[in-house]
Design an enzyme around this catalytic site. Sequence first.
Site, PDB file in Angstrom:
ATOM      1  N   GLY A  69     -12.043  19.663 -16.355  1.00  0.00           N
ATOM      2  CA  GLY A  69     -13.142  20.502 -15.902  1.00  0.00           C
ATOM      3  C   GLY A  69     -13.661  20.190 -14.509  1.00  0.00           C
ATOM      4  CB  THR A 109     -10.809  23.891 -23.926  1.00  0.00           C
ATOM      5  OG1 THR A 109     -11.560  22.723 -23.669  1.00  0.00           O
ATOM      6  CG2 THR A 109     -11.583  25.098 -23.459  1.00  0.00           C
ATOM      7  NE  ARG A 169     -16.904  16.573 -18.232  1.00  0.00           N
ATOM      8  CZ  ARG A 169     -16.058  17.494 -18.659  1.00  0.00           C
ATOM      9  NH1 ARG A 169     -16.258  18.102 -19.803  1.00  0.00           N
ATOM     10  NH2 ARG A 169     -14.994  17.808 -17.953  1.00  0.00           N
ATOM     11  CB  VAL A 170     -22.078  20.214 -18.097  1.00  0.00           C
ATOM     12  CG1 VAL A 170     -21.728  21.671 -18.360  1.00  0.00           C
ATOM     13  CG2 VAL A 170     -23.370  19.842 -18.832  1.00  0.00           C
ATOM     14  N   GLY A 171     -18.729  20.300 -18.501  1.00  0.00           N
ATOM     15  CA  GLY A 171     -17.467  20.697 -17.870  1.00  0.00           C
ATOM     16  C   GLY A 171     -17.540  22.105 -17.310  1.00  0.00           C
ATOM     17  CG  ASP A 172     -13.782  24.041 -16.814  1.00  0.00           C
ATOM     18  OD1 ASP A 172     -13.806  23.049 -17.599  1.00  0.00           O
ATOM     19  OD2 ASP A 172     -12.906  24.915 -16.867  1.00  0.00           O
ATOM     20  CB  THR A 205      -7.869  25.200 -21.020  1.00  0.00           C
ATOM     21  OG1 THR A 205      -7.665  23.882 -21.542  1.00  0.00           O
ATOM     22  CG2 THR A 205      -6.521  25.879 -20.845  1.00  0.00           C
ATOM     23  N   GLY A 206      -8.497  22.813 -18.858  1.00  0.00           N
ATOM     24  CA  GLY A 206      -7.944  21.739 -18.037  1.00  0.00           C
ATOM     25  C   GLY A 206      -9.051  20.764 -17.691  1.00  0.00           C
TER      26      GLY A 206
HETATM   27  N1  ASP Z   1     -12.103  22.248 -19.443  1.00  0.00           N
HETATM   28  C1  ASP Z   1     -12.615  21.434 -20.508  1.00  0.00           C
HETATM   29  C2  ASP Z   1     -13.673  20.506 -19.951  1.00  0.00           C
HETATM   30  O1  ASP Z   1     -13.484  19.955 -18.897  1.00  0.00           O
HETATM   31  C3  ASP Z   1     -11.592  20.615 -21.193  1.00  0.00           C
HETATM   32  C4  ASP Z   1     -10.371  21.359 -21.699  1.00  0.00           C
HETATM   33  O2  ASP Z   1      -9.991  22.393 -21.161  1.00  0.00           O
HETATM   34  O3  ASP Z   1      -9.758  20.899 -22.663  1.00  0.00           O
HETATM   35  O4  ASP Z   1     -14.666  20.291 -20.602  1.00  0.00           O
END
Ligand code: ASP
Length: 309
Positions: free
Chosen positions: A230, A176, A204-207, A227-228
């Site tokens: 989500g 990300t 699926r939707v992340g953060d 980033t991480g």
């Molecule tokens: N935060 C992102 C998600 O969960 C993934 C990432 O940070 O690489 O979609």
Amino acid sequence: MKHFSIAIHGGAGTLVKGMMTSELETKYKAALKMALDNGYSVLSQGGTAVDAVEIAVQILENSPLFNAGKGSVFTATESHEMDASIMDGKTLNAGAVSLISGIKNPVSLARDVMEKSEHVFLAGEGAMQFAKQLHYTLEDASYFYDEFRHQQWLEIKDSDNFQLDHSVKKDSKFGTVGAVACDQDGNIAAATSTGGMTNKKWGRVGDSPMIGAGNYANNKTCAVSCTGSGEFFIRAVVAYDVACLMEHKDLSLQEAANEVVHKRLLNIKGDGGLIAVDTQGNIAMPFNTEGMYRACKTSEGKEEVSIYK
Ligand code: ASP
């Protein structure tokens, strides 16, 4: 002249140092530096924080090295579904898109949602229809295809697992992307863009596109891009929590960012990091993983491009 600054990230995760060749490391650093310099030059010419974060994220989206735009990870159905968001700390205007495909620069579509629609968040079909209305050209799947990402997906496609594109031990790719900036008028902004997590399913939707979770900006406090994993960032409302700690507990940017990343997120076993800036141009870039692709540059002459701790 007022202080101005920019910070960017290209994903945080577990990365075994030995797996990264120096050639690849040089490539990553060059891509980060290009995004950083372009964003910084917008600011040094008196441009807005919103313009600076958009251009920096566009450049990272255009690089196949990162999990955003070109090079996005594969979903469980072997497609790409991208998420992005942007927020202007001066006006609190925000725009976000989710579950989109074929769009070269999702961050720009998010900005269009912010500026050309009455809404904040458009997803899936509706977001695609909005892009069509604005005459976006669609790239076909081959533009987003990346051999490495495909391999990652093949390895877990028959399982129920989904994973950060950069948390596999043998992986050498982080994911990300995001940017935060403070311009010469003391306005701040944040933008985040991602392909999400490998083998994600069912819409699926992340953060990353969620205002307050993976992205937030408010001139009262700070601008944050995360980033991480989500799911944890959503539960911990990470980006907004940093702003809240500054506003209600009077913590400094660095203190608030550290509290969230090193304590609150870790308490729920959330892995990742964030970049943040305040209206004085201060920068914080904490992460609780082995590494985070990151870079920052300030009008005081500080410049950093790093991967590991
Ligand atoms: N935060 C992102 C998600 O969960 C993934 C990432 O940070 O690489 O979609």
